[in-house]
Design a protein around this motif. Structure first.
Motif, short mmCIF file in Angstrom:
data_model
loop_
_atom_site.label_atom_id
_atom_site.label_comp_id
_atom_site.label_asym_id
_atom_site.label_seq_id
_atom_site.Cartn_x
_atom_site.Cartn_y
_atom_site.Cartn_z
N ASP A 417 37.99 42.04 31.60
CA ASP A 417 37.80 40.74 32.23
C ASP A 417 38.73 40.53 33.43
OD1 ASP A 417 35.84 39.69 30.32
OD2 ASP A 417 37.52 39.77 28.90
N VAL A 418 39.63 41.48 33.67
CA VAL A 418 40.58 41.38 34.79
C VAL A 418 39.84 41.69 36.10
CG1 VAL A 418 42.64 42.39 35.85
CG2 VAL A 418 42.57 41.96 33.38
N VAL A 419 39.94 40.79 37.04
CA VAL A 419 39.26 40.99 38.33
C VAL A 419 40.22 41.13 39.50
CG1 VAL A 419 37.04 39.98 37.70
CG2 VAL A 419 38.89 38.48 38.49
N GLU A 420 41.39 40.51 39.41
CA GLU A 420 42.39 40.64 40.47
C GLU A 420 43.77 40.75 39.84
OE1 GLU A 420 42.20 37.55 43.43
OE2 GLU A 420 40.00 37.56 43.47
N VAL A 421 44.64 41.53 40.50
CA VAL A 421 46.03 41.66 40.06
C VAL A 421 46.92 41.67 41.30
CG1 VAL A 421 47.74 43.12 38.89
CG2 VAL A 421 45.42 42.95 37.97
N TYR A 422 48.05 40.95 41.20
CA TYR A 422 49.03 40.91 42.26
C TYR A 422 50.39 41.29 41.68
CZ TYR A 422 45.46 38.06 44.58
OH TYR A 422 44.28 37.61 45.14
N VAL A 423 51.11 42.16 42.37
CA VAL A 423 52.48 42.50 41.99
C VAL A 423 53.37 42.26 43.21
CG1 VAL A 423 54.05 44.29 41.15
CG2 VAL A 423 51.67 44.25 40.35
N GLU A 424 54.43 41.50 43.01
CA GLU A 424 55.27 41.10 44.14
C GLU A 424 54.44 40.40 45.22
OE1 GLU A 424 58.92 41.73 45.22
OE2 GLU A 424 58.80 41.27 43.10
N GLY A 425 53.40 39.68 44.78
CA GLY A 425 52.55 38.95 45.71
C GLY A 425 51.56 39.80 46.46
N ALA A 426 51.59 41.12 46.28
CA ALA A 426 50.66 42.02 46.96
C ALA A 426 49.49 42.34 46.05
CB ALA A 426 51.36 43.31 47.37
N GLN A 427 48.28 42.23 46.56
CA GLN A 427 47.12 42.49 45.72
C GLN A 427 46.95 43.98 45.50
OE1 GLN A 427 43.47 40.66 47.04
NE2 GLN A 427 42.44 41.03 45.09
N VAL A 428 46.84 44.39 44.23
CA VAL A 428 46.68 45.80 43.88
C VAL A 428 45.39 46.06 43.13
CG1 VAL A 428 49.15 46.32 43.90
CG2 VAL A 428 48.10 45.46 41.80
N VAL A 429 44.71 45.01 42.69
CA VAL A 429 43.39 45.13 42.06
C VAL A 429 42.49 44.06 42.67
CG1 VAL A 429 42.06 44.90 39.92
CG2 VAL A 429 44.29 46.04 39.88
N SER A 430 41.32 44.48 43.10
CA SER A 430 40.32 43.57 43.66
C SER A 430 38.97 43.88 43.05
CB SER A 430 40.25 43.74 45.19
OG SER A 430 39.25 42.92 45.75
N ASP A 431 38.28 42.84 42.58
CA ASP A 431 36.97 43.04 41.93
C ASP A 431 37.05 44.08 40.81
OD1 ASP A 431 35.66 41.17 43.55
OD2 ASP A 431 35.33 42.66 45.12
N GLY A 432 38.17 44.08 40.11
CA GLY A 432 38.33 44.96 38.96
C GLY A 432 38.72 46.39 39.30
N ARG A 433 38.94 46.69 40.58
CA ARG A 433 39.26 48.06 40.99
C ARG A 433 40.64 48.12 41.64
NH1 ARG A 433 34.90 51.45 40.90
NH2 ARG A 433 32.86 50.47 40.63
N VAL A 434 41.39 49.17 41.30
CA VAL A 434 42.71 49.38 41.90
C VAL A 434 42.51 49.75 43.37
CG1 VAL A 434 44.81 50.76 41.83
CG2 VAL A 434 43.70 50.08 39.70
N THR A 435 43.27 49.09 44.23
CA THR A 435 43.09 49.29 45.68
C THR A 435 44.13 50.22 46.29
OG1 THR A 435 44.48 47.35 46.14
CG2 THR A 435 42.10 46.99 45.92
N THR A 436 45.15 50.57 45.54
CA THR A 436 46.26 51.33 46.11
C THR A 436 46.07 52.84 46.06
OG1 THR A 436 47.32 51.13 43.96
CG2 THR A 436 47.97 49.55 45.68
#
Length: 458
Positions: A417-436
């Motif tokens: 159910d996780v769709v977005e994640v931010y670490v230190e204010g930087a987005q690292v997950v978008s639409d359930g996918r890791v962006t880094t």
């Protein structure tokens, strides 16, 4: 009217579950983020008037919560996923598993293997809402650190430390002096910051008392206390450890550590399954932290994790890695913990509602942060803390019909159910996918290397 303050990011129109002391919830909430930290949290209308963000994100009623904290992880065992289960279908497994399979596998890994293991584990953890990990100690911690920097996760890494024990691969066993220096080197290479602004830091580790000499245990703790870091160890994990301590020291494990002066807030005791009431009192009195690894702990004994939590022990939840029962989804671990703790604490008293629905997730968030010594910087959404945030969608079939966001979060939400994640204010997950990182490429590389490593534990 004052000029709105310029900030980096404003998350707005969210159902914000803060996990603070008062369990505060903002139903049309917003979070203002600047320089990696939360600068304000409250109602959307208020924060929109006060801040001028460089980026704005309308979350349309989705849940926002703090990132989960994995309080006991074996990065180097990530490419073991499924190998032991496959092996046991063809033969009886040797025991204890940690000595016969886990340590030999770790000993066979190159620095590149450990970095690949980290990339695989940390990207999976981020995708399922874990933003911080506490490494148990493994080979090549510098490679773990590189993987953590690349993926964007927060974590503490450490080296596997053993100067004794039987049938331990030579590459994993060092002299007492070398073991101590390796721990010091990791901490000095990866210093921390008081405000939590450095994501990847070094800690110290002792595998467990049956593989570490008393001089090493004492010396590592002395150096850890001087440097303000934690010592991660396996503690009261099995009956063999208790028998060993009684035979060699005349004490049970906790009593032994007390007797040599290392049962202090610097110590983090993973598993802590077979602890008695006197042990729990000692944990709470001394400020020693713990991790409940619900996937495997109930196979050892009735771990009193919630009892420890309620009595003030800083105890978090851990996945223990994926060498068995291979999920890195801490939401699932929290569900296992809830069911198991209900059996341990409630069934014998015929109380079907012994476990507060919020407790397991609070352990996975607040408890893990406190266990790592990071309670002042992560573990809740509050002004001044680091902006480690997880956004949960309620679009899944599991969410259908829930009368409140909180009930869904505590009872049914999972990493999917996780769709977005931010670490230190930087987005690292978008639409359930890791962006880094390229998760598909990492997974393909890991599958190929796993096949090559499978013979190590045959």
């Amino acid at each position: 009217m004052s000029t709105p303050r310029s900030i980096d990011l404003l998350l707005e129109h969210a159902f914000v579950v803060t996990f603070d002391d008062d369990r505060t919830v903002h139903r049309d909430g917003a979070i203002a983020v600047h320089d990696g930290a939360i600068v304000a949290i409250g109602d959307t209308a208020d924060l929109r008037a006060r801040f001028s963000p460089a980026a704005r994100r309308d979350l349309q009623g989705r849940i926002v919560m703090p990132g989960l904290v994995d309080a006991h992880l074996h990065t180097a065992q990530t490419m073991m996923r499924g190998l032991i289960s496959t092996l046991r279908r063809s033969r009886a497994l040797r025991v204890p598993t940690w000595r016969e399979y886990l340590v030999p596998f770790e000993a066979a890994l190159s620095e590149d293997d450990v970095e690949l293991s980290g990339l695989l584990a940390y990207s999976a953890m981020l995708a399922t809402g874990t933003t911080t990990f506490f490494e148990a100690g493994g080979p090549h911690p510098e490679a773990m650190a590189r993987a953590a920097w690349r993926t964007g996760i927060r974590g503490s890494v450490s080296v596997s430390t053993m100067d004794g024990g039987g049938r331990i691969p030579g590459s994993m066993q060092q002299t007492t002096e070398r073991s101590l220096q390796q721990n010091i080197d990791v901490v000095e290479a990866l210093p921390s910051a008081a405000d939590g602004s450095i994501r990847v830091t070094g800690g110290m580790s002792l595998r467990q008392i049956i593989a570490c000499s008393t001089p090493l245990v004492v010396d590592v703790h002395r150096e850890a206390r001087e440097r303000g870091v934690k010592v991660h160890t396996h503690l009261v994990e099995g009956t063999y450890e208790i028998d060993y301590a009684l035979e060699n020291f005349g004490h049970r494990p906790v009593e032994y550590l007390e007797s040599i002066g290392v049962f202090t807030p610097a110590l983090h005791g993973a598993h802590s399954v077979l602890v008695g009431d006197e042990d729990i009192t000692a944990f709470a009195r001394a400020g020693v932290s713990a991790a409940h690894c619900a996937k495997g702990n109930f196979g050892i004994g009735p771990a009193p994790a919630v009892r420890m939590w309620r009595r003030g022990v800083d105890i978090g939840l851990g996945t223990d890695g994926v060498a068995s029962l291979g999920t890195l989804d801490l939401f699932r671990v929290a569900m296992i913990a809830r069911v198991g703790q209900q059996l341990v604490e409630g069934v014998h008293r015929h109380n079907r509602n012994e476990i507060d629905p919020a407790e397991p997730l609070e352990m996975a968030v607040r408890g893990g942060a406190q266990a790592m010594g990071l309670g002042a910087v992560i573990g809740s959404l509050e002004t001044g803390k680091r902006a480690d945030l997880v956004v949960i969608s309620m679009d899944s079939p599991d969410a259908a019909g829930y009368d409140s966001e909180e009930s869904f979060l505590y009872e049914c939400a999972s990493g999917r159910d996780v769709v977005e994640v931010y670490v230190e204010g930087a987005q690292v997950v978008s639409d359930g996918r890791v962006t880094t990182v390229d998760a598909a490429d990492i997974s393909a590389r890991a599958r190929r290397r796993q096949r090559e490593l499978a013979d190590v534990i045959a």
